[in-house]
Design an enzyme around this catalytic site. Structure first.
Site, PDB file in Angstrom:
ATOM      1  N   GLU A 288      51.369  33.558  50.179  1.00 45.94           N
ATOM      2  CA  GLU A 288      52.291  34.624  49.769  1.00 45.94           C
ATOM      3  C   GLU A 288      52.631  35.551  50.938  1.00 45.94           C
ATOM      4  O   GLU A 288      52.571  36.784  50.810  1.00 45.94           O
ATOM      5  CB  GLU A 288      51.710  35.407  48.595  1.00 45.94           C
ATOM      6  CG  GLU A 288      51.459  34.516  47.387  1.00 45.94           C
ATOM      7  CD  GLU A 288      51.099  35.273  46.115  1.00 45.94           C
ATOM      8  OE1 GLU A 288      50.372  36.270  46.196  1.00 45.94           O
ATOM      9  OE2 GLU A 288      51.567  34.839  45.047  1.00 45.94           O
ATOM     10  N   LYS A 362      41.304  29.093  42.432  1.00 48.22           N
ATOM     11  CA  LYS A 362      41.625  29.695  41.132  1.00 48.22           C
ATOM     12  C   LYS A 362      41.379  28.682  40.016  1.00 48.22           C
ATOM     13  O   LYS A 362      41.584  27.480  40.205  1.00 48.22           O
ATOM     14  CB  LYS A 362      43.082  30.161  41.103  1.00 48.22           C
ATOM     15  CG  LYS A 362      43.325  31.420  41.920  1.00 48.22           C
ATOM     16  CD  LYS A 362      44.667  32.078  41.606  1.00 48.22           C
ATOM     17  CE  LYS A 362      44.865  33.276  42.522  1.00 48.22           C
ATOM     18  NZ  LYS A 362      46.080  34.066  42.213  1.00 48.22           N
ATOM     19  N   ASP A 367      48.516  30.235  38.260  1.00 46.37           N
ATOM     20  CA  ASP A 367      48.106  31.613  38.494  1.00 46.37           C
ATOM     21  C   ASP A 367      47.649  32.333  37.229  1.00 46.37           C
ATOM     22  O   ASP A 367      48.385  33.165  36.705  1.00 46.37           O
ATOM     23  CB  ASP A 367      49.259  32.397  39.148  1.00 46.37           C
ATOM     24  CG  ASP A 367      48.777  33.687  39.804  1.00 46.37           C
ATOM     25  OD1 ASP A 367      47.561  33.888  39.899  1.00 46.37           O
ATOM     26  OD2 ASP A 367      49.625  34.487  40.232  1.00 46.37           O
ATOM     27  N   GLU A 395      46.088  40.537  34.313  1.00 43.56           N
ATOM     28  CA  GLU A 395      47.451  40.567  34.843  1.00 43.56           C
ATOM     29  C   GLU A 395      48.450  39.897  33.897  1.00 43.56           C
ATOM     30  O   GLU A 395      49.494  40.462  33.585  1.00 43.56           O
ATOM     31  CB  GLU A 395      47.477  39.885  36.212  1.00 43.56           C
ATOM     32  CG  GLU A 395      48.884  39.756  36.787  1.00 43.56           C
ATOM     33  CD  GLU A 395      48.912  39.159  38.181  1.00 43.56           C
ATOM     34  OE1 GLU A 395      47.846  38.810  38.727  1.00 43.56           O
ATOM     35  OE2 GLU A 395      50.024  39.046  38.735  1.00 43.56           O
TER      36      GLU A 395
END
Ligand code: GCU
Length: 681
Positions: A288, A362, A367, A395
């Site tokens: 990112e 992860k 995500d 999130e």
């Protein structure tokens, strides 16, 4: 607790019928001196005063008659109590024994090391908090995972990336907070559930945070590390890969450059001169837009190994994140599949990382969505240490406004059989290191706390922090056990309170899934902040997160023949199951297949009817939560009652917005009416 307001599960409520405990709490004999032992004594004193109104006498030597004996298996003469030191042979250095003597008049809290003794003290207190019997107690525990880590995403300006509970307890105004007392309370909370490592700053390391590695801030990092250490927690820092340029004025950060190598080596030496047991670096590189070895034409192996060589003389570790993907994708490009990225980038590198490098993967390939398959990279690297990364911060799961209890999700992930090395290659056996005999491994997670008075915004979100810790210690604890513990420690034993909270928590993940993106397709959230529905919010973006809905159907074809081939990254029966339209589990159908709205699920419903049904149902479930919660008025502290009630109102609005947007969107796209004729706009 400095805030004197909220102690989460360490509030040590007064025990009403305390007779059965009073004798055992009168004296504490301490068999050795250490800062960690001091923490244990301190905790026992706070807790016994609070629960039993007893201030125990503390003796700095072992008095045989003392009611609590605290120490290590080497410092306490176990023979005096008829215990064989052999009991400790198969415990690792954080393991412990909690045992009452034959006459049940004394309790022994004995660690393999002082850390184990601290964990034993917390375990003993948990027993009291649950008001269980101490008669004939003999508990031996050892943590299943070596690294049990918290990742703070705190920035030094005090903000928290993806923080939903106020600002940082570590930083403020581009510096450390003046008052570090709350960090100690956090350390107590973490230690009480077995967390033993923490990285204190965001994985995105900006300008000021880059300087955490310099003498400007290292004395303060040291101060924080000193607090954390006294609770058995090791401090790590997230680093900026371009540090040699930004701090060292070198022209490059190329990991193969000799000057760069030397710079990191000297930097490591400097850090360890302040913090001799510093844990190491957490690194988000080439991810990112953050700098990394790619800039210099190098790969992850060279990138991580130069850091590993610098840290190696001090036993430090490099936690190298695998969240690497093309975040500048053209949405017109149907070949690139973001889900493939972690595996494609890292799998070929197996065996090339140094032993003190750990890859942090992860849990899902994309995500932290409410529903994703398990990352196929987990288990795929036999020769490379791995930890799995969870996100406690909600999130994509309601941002601590909506209740979403994630322990059931984490259990599913940990129990998943990857088949990476044949049947029985479960995620938990990979990350606890046993399957491939990794030298370092474990579980890490993004924290959900901030300086809100109740730490987590929604008080019920504390359950996620608690549950995460307990699972890292022992992934075999059942969801129900963990949930009950948290409820009782936090709210006491009123059966009505226990029943309502159990109901809400255990249902909440499914409910959140019901009213948000359907059948594993993910996203459909508002860009940037990620709260609330926006079906096409990411559909024509660069982020590689698409659902491909048109008037006929929806979903991402990731199969072998007609799709991106992502399913080929799975092993054995998983690859077959996901590749097959017939066998793919309903909840992941749209992650793996593009299907017509009329496609029949295993449940018997069509995809479109499933979308309508679950979205109406999701809202109804939130209404039920609210009704049940309201029954607890007067049974839980008033401000907690109000806090959760207020959050439920926000959740209801959110769920209704999701329901109506999703249903309307798909009704307009498909032209297919709801069989039950409910209101769709
Ligand atoms: C997500 C999240 C970012 C975070 C990133 C990461 O994309 O939205 O805020 O930085 O994950 O894990 O690095």
């Amino acid at each position: 607790f400095v805030t004197d307001s909220y102690h989460c599960w360490l509030q040590y409520r007064k025990i009403e019928n305390a007779d059965k405990y009073t004798n055992i709490a009168s004296t504490i004999s301490v068999a050795l001196q250490s800062v960690v032992i001091d923490s244990a004594v301190n905790e026992l004193k706070i807790a016994l005063k609070s629960m039993l109104d007893i201030v125990p006498t503390v003796q700095q030597s072992v008095e045989d008659e003392s009611s609590i004996i605290l120490g290590t298996y080497e410092s306490v003469n176990l023979n005096n109590y008829g215990i064989s030191p052999k009991l400790f042979d198969d415990l690792n250095e954080e393991g412990y024994l909690v045992k009452t003597t034959d006459d049940n008049r004394q309790v022994l809290l004995i660690g393999k090391t002082d850390k184990g003794a601290l964990y034993a003290a917390f375990h003993f207190l948990r027993i009291l908090q649950q008001e269980e019997s101490l008669i004939g107690l003999e508990i031996r525990e050892t943590p299943k995972n070596q690294l049990r880590m918290m990742n703070q995403w705190d920035n030094m300006n005090g903000s928290i990336e993806r923080g939903y509970s106020g600002n940082s307890i570590f930083f403020n105004d581009n510096d450390f907070t003046k008052d570090l007392a709350r960090i100690k309370d956090y350390a107590r909370l973490l230690s009480s559930v077995g967390i033993n490592a923490i990285s204190i700053n965001n994985v995105n390391v900006w300008e000021v945070e880059t300087k955490l590695l310099t003498k400007e801030f290292l004395p303060k990092v040291k101060e924080v590390a000193t607090i954390l250490r006294s609770y058995g927690i090791t401090t790590y820092l997230s680093i900026n890969y371009a540090s040699p340029i930004e701090l060292g004025n070198l022209p490059t950060a190329d990991p193969l450059d000799k000057e760069v190598e030397k710079w990191w080596a000297r930097k490591a030496e400097e850090i360890y001169s302040y913090i001799p047991d510093f844990g190491g670096f957490v690194v988000k590189a080439d991810s990112e837009g953050r700098p990394g070895p790619f800039t210099y034409g190098r790969g992850h192996v060279e990138g991580a190994n130069v850091l590993a060589r610098a840290l190696q003389p001090f036993n430090g570790k490099v936690v190298w994140r695998c969240f690497v993907y093309n975040c500048l994708q053209d949405w017109r490009d149907r070949k690139t599949d973001r889900a493939r990225a972690a595996y494609d980038n890292f799998k070929p590198l197996d065996g090339q990382f140094l032993d003190n490098v750990i890859l942090q993967v992860k849990n899902g390939p994309v995500d932290f969505q409410v529903r994703e398959p398990i990352s196929p990279l987990i288990g795929a690297m036999k020769e490379t240490n791995q930890v799995v990364e969870f996100q406690i911060a909600q999130e994509y799961t309601g941002q601590q406004k909506d209740v979403c209890y994630l322990v059931p999700q984490w259990k599913e992930i940990l129990n998943f059989d990857t088949y990476a090395d044949g049947e029985g290659s479960t995620v938990k056996s990979i990350v606890d290191g046993s399957h491939y005999n990794y030298s370092h491994s474990g579980i890490a997670a993004v924290s959900n706390i901030g300086n809100d008075i109740n730490w987590t915004g929604n008080t019920l979100a504390q359950a996620n922090l608690y549950g995460f810790g307990r699972l890292t210690w022992n992934p075999d604890l059942s969801t129900e056990e963990i949930t009950d513990e948290w409820i009782q420690l936090t709210f006491g034993h009123d059966p009505k309170v226990v029943e309502v909270l159990e109901f809400i928590l255990l249902q909440s993940w499914r409910t959140y899934e019901n009213y948000t993106a359907p059948l594993g397709v993910g996203w459909m959230v508002n860009p940037n902040h990620h709260y609330g529905p926006n079906v096409d919010g990411y559909e024509y973006s660069k982020w590689g997160t698409y659902h491909f809905a048109d008037c006929k159907g929806i979903g991402v074809d990731r199969t072998m023949k007609t799709g991106t081939g992502y399913v080929g990254q799975y092993f054995g029966p998983n690859a077959e199951r996901y590749n097959s339209l017939e066998d793919c589990p309903d909840e992941l159908l749209l992650f793996f297949h593009h299907v017509p709205y009329t496609h029949k699920l295993h449940s018997g419903e069509t995809v479109i009817q499933h979308i309508y049904n679950t979205h109406f149902q999701g809202v109804e479930e939130v209404e039920t939560f609210i009704k049940k919660w309201n029954e607890l008025e007067g049974k839980v502290e008033n401000w907690v009652f109000e806090n959760v009630k207020e959050r439920f109102q926000l959740q209801l609005e959110n769920a209704m917005e999701w329901r109506d947007r999703i249903n309307t969107y798909f009704y307009r796209k498909s032209g297919i009416a709801d069989e039950k004729n409910r209101t769709i706009y």
